[in-house]
Design an enzyme around this catalytic site. Structure first.
Site, PDB file in Angstrom:
ATOM      1  N   SER A 136      -0.541   6.959  -5.226  1.00 34.72           N
ATOM      2  CA  SER A 136      -0.503   6.949  -3.782  1.00 34.72           C
ATOM      3  C   SER A 136       0.525   7.950  -3.279  1.00 34.72           C
ATOM      4  CB  SER A 136      -0.244   5.519  -3.308  1.00 34.72           C
ATOM      5  OG  SER A 136      -0.624   5.333  -1.989  1.00 34.72           O
ATOM      6  N   ASP A 147     -12.122   4.542  -3.227  1.00 40.82           N
ATOM      7  CA  ASP A 147     -10.822   4.473  -2.567  1.00 40.82           C
ATOM      8  C   ASP A 147     -11.011   4.828  -1.093  1.00 40.82           C
ATOM      9  OD1 ASP A 147      -8.211   4.690  -1.689  1.00 40.82           O
ATOM     10  OD2 ASP A 147      -7.503   5.729  -3.493  1.00 40.82           O
ATOM     11  N   HIS A 192      -8.228   1.729  -4.350  1.00 42.43           N
ATOM     12  CA  HIS A 192      -6.904   2.353  -4.487  1.00 42.43           C
ATOM     13  C   HIS A 192      -6.119   1.599  -5.557  1.00 42.43           C
ATOM     14  CE1 HIS A 192      -3.976   5.122  -2.925  1.00 42.43           C
ATOM     15  NE2 HIS A 192      -3.118   4.176  -2.569  1.00 42.43           N
TER      16      HIS A 192
END
Length: 669
Positions: free
Chosen positions: A219, A325, A356
């Protein structure tokens, strides 16, 4: 979507059952003595100033010969430059093998620079950094330290500027973020200064490291790795970005259409320390001014576009992304991957069916083993052949993986499919022949509906969408890479948002990416990955795939604001009743539509929950003759022809009959 979608209380959840616990067992004393003696001989044989290789290098794979509980744990504060010509001190927590230091052996570095070490935590269990009463680091989040320190690596965890124990301000992907991490790479290579405390004057050097650095993170953390690599900093040998951003504009907007309810200022306020919040109001105002909610491209976004600097990347790249995602969409991966390919960067890729999620949480045993070999090769210099292995691993069904020598695979060609009108009560057709001039389809934006609603109603006419489908496929059809959809639309009002989605119509068992855990289920029992202490056990909850049985699968999607029909960087006036041509970029994917299923293209307005609605809810008229989808089909036109069993060839003079080749870098073919 949450206002700060990056920073969730629970990071990636976990997945496939992990093997037997790998908690380190005690190394026989004789083995340790022999290893230490070998290390001493190697160090004595090296010329003055030469880098002495740890003993495990000669074995072809680094092994856990160093004790975790005796590791050196320390903190330093590295000077990072600011825009104003001053410096901030960035907090860096370090853990490294003590035995290597005692023998004068230098070690490489695995580095994770993050804004989340105090606000939100890292990993499936939201681990945060912890410290003892004297401020010394105790817990290093995630497994990197537990697994790799015994194998002869240092692990360095960096608090980005403005977070946790660092000075400075959070600027969400901008200069402060990138420079605060880059400065640490510079310090590890003797080009920056560091001190033993936040306000101290005693300089600290990094004589214990070889200077070879690998950055990793999911991330925001992986995004910073992309940004640092795009500076071309010397000493950064490899990066492992997981679910990472490549251009911050594309995180907040899709060609002018807002994707989340707030801009970068919301994320900054979430992650910054209390001290930073009090002193960084000017930076917050700059984030607001520089990221207007109209979706225009500004200098702020140019500074945060790493794709444009892909030519500076010296590091190898091991990219990991969930194809579902919906936080950091695979558009980021696709454009970054293509830019790296154009510049000849060595690359490897894993594509999962998750959202994610970190690979430690969906393919744990294989991931740790592969990452181990990757770092051994690029940081320790082991000739283990990993760079010659298949470049791509793709998850086809839950826990079922295939490999390709290159990605997209050789023979992938951009193939143009075209919609045409169908019966009054059903979908249109999707094939190779263009629609007759003047053929149209109409739909009205309904902000309450989204892609799942449209796909579920594909076989009947509904007012909120225009749908087009192939006939049932006679053979499997594989799409691999990024797509675009070109639309010619006439709005009834002065604003409109548009969506285009590709759908596999047919039953399947998939990872349940729409669930809160995005395709994994966390189990109560744990497995251990390396050494441990009371304050940092190295044990993590086991996971497995969380699956769902579905009747259709959305495999790619893209959005746009019609006002950005021109260059895409700045909005323009939209006149009701006037036709406009606009191209939507669809996220990268790798999906096989099985024989018996159909492939669908759906065009609609607001995709509920994924983009913000426009200020009006127009009716849109779609000119089918001027609408097309450019898809990366493995085998190109011929593969589509065979899969649809008898569709005619495109008319002569309408372009290459087999589509345009998708570039594949020579070194990966």
């Amino acid at each position: 979507m949450p206002s700060a979608p990056f920073c969730t209380a629970v990071d990636p959840r976990t997945l496939p059952p992990v093997p037997k616990p790998t908690r380190n067992t005690r190394i026989p004393w004789t083995t340790f003595v022999l290893a230490a003696l070998a290390a001493l001989l190697v160090s004595l044989a090296a010329p003055p100033g030469a880098q002495a290789a740890p003993p495990e290098r000669r074995a072809g794979e680094s092994r856990p010969v160093y004790s975790y509980d005796r590791a050196v744990r320390e903190s330093v504060w590295v000077e990072a430059p600011t825009r104003a010509g001053r410096t901030d001190r960035v907090a860096v927590d370090i853990i490294r093998p003590r035995e290597a230091a005692e023998k004068g052996l230098r070690v490489p570095v695995i580095m994770d620079a993050s804004p989340y070490y105090s606000c939100c935590g890292r990993g499936n269990e939201s681990q945060k950094k912890t410290y003892d009463d004297r401020g010394n680091p105790v817990q290093f989040p995630l497994y990197y330290d537990n697994y790799f320190v015994p194998r002869g690596y240092a692990v360095v965890l960096v608090d980005l500027a403005g977070t946790n124990r660092s000075d400075g301000c959070v600027d969400v992907g901008g200069r402060s973020d990138v420079q605060s991490a880059k400065a640490v790479v510079d310090w590890l290579n003797g080009r920056a200064r560091a001190y033993g405390s936040r306000t101290g004057t005693t300089a600290v050097t990094a004589g214990w490291t070889t200077g070879a650095v690998g950055m990793i993170g999911k991330s925001y953390d992986g995004t910073v790795a992309n940004g640092v690599a795009a500076t071309g900093v010397e000493g950064l040998k490899t990066i492992v970005p997981i679910g990472a951003i490549s251009s911050w504009y594309d995180y907040y907007f899709a060609k002018g259409a807002a994707l989340f309810g707030s801009g970068p200022d919301g994320l900054a306020s979430r992650v910054e320390s209390a001290e930073a919040r009090a002193r960084c109001q000017d930076v917050q105002r700059e984030l607001v001014r520089g990221a207007p909610r109209n979706g225009d491209w500004t200098p702020l976004w140019s500074e945060r576009d790493y794709v444009r600097d892909a030519g500076k990347v010296r590091a190898s790249v091991f990219a990991v992304h969930g194809m579902q995602d919906l936080n950091v969409r695979t558009k980021h991966l696709g454009q970054w991957w293509d830019a790296l390919a154009a510049n000849g960067v060595e690359r490897k890729i894993w594509l999962s069916q998750t959202g994610h999620v970190d690979p430690f949480d969906f393919r744990r045993e294989a991931w740790v083993s592969t990452l181990h070999r990757w770092f051994d090769h690029y940081l320790l210099g082991h000739d283990n052949g990993i760079e010659k292995e298949p470049a791509a691993d793709v998850e086809r069904a839950p826990d079922q993986w295939t490999t390709d020598r290159a990605w997209p695979p050789a023979g992938t060609r951009t193939t143009t499919l075209r919609p045409s009108a169908g019966p009054a009560d059903g979908p249109g057709a999707l094939g190779l022949e263009p629609a007759r001039p003047g053929t149209t389809a109409r739909f009205t934006d309904d902000p309450k509906l989204g892609e799942s609603d449209w796909a579920a109603a594909i076989d009947r006419t509904t007012p909120s969408k225009a749908g087009f489908v192939t006939r049932p496929l006679a053979r499997d059809l594989r799409l691999s890479g990024s797509s675009t959809v070109r639309l010619r639309v006439t709005p009834s009002t002065a604003s409109a948002h548009l969506s285009a989605v590709l759908v596999d119509l047919g039953p399947a068992v998939i990872r349940d990416y729409a669930d809160a855990a995005e395709g994994i289920r966390t189990l109560p029992d744990t497995t251990c990955w390396g050494g441990g202490t009371t304050g940092d056990t190295g044990c993590f909850k086991r996971t497995e795939a969380k699956t769902a049985r579905v009747g259709h699968t959305v495999l790619s999607r893209g959005w746009a604001d019609l006002g950005h029909w021109g260059s895409g960087t700045r909005g323009r006036a939209v006149t009701p009743g006037t036709p406009y041509t606009i191209t939507l970029d669809l996220a990268a994917t790798d999906h096989v539509v099985p024989a018996g299923h159909r492939l669908a293209l759906i065009v609609a307005g607001t995709d509920a929950g994924l983009i913000e609605p426009a200020s009006t809810t127009p009716q849109l008229t779609l000119d089918l003759a001027a609408t097309s989808a450019n898809l990366p089909i493995v085998g190109g036109y011929g593969a589509f022809l065979r899969a649809t069993a008898g569709s005619p060839r495109p008319p002569a003079g309408k372009g290459h009959p087999y589509g345009l080749p998708v570039p594949v870098p020579k070194r990966l073919q």
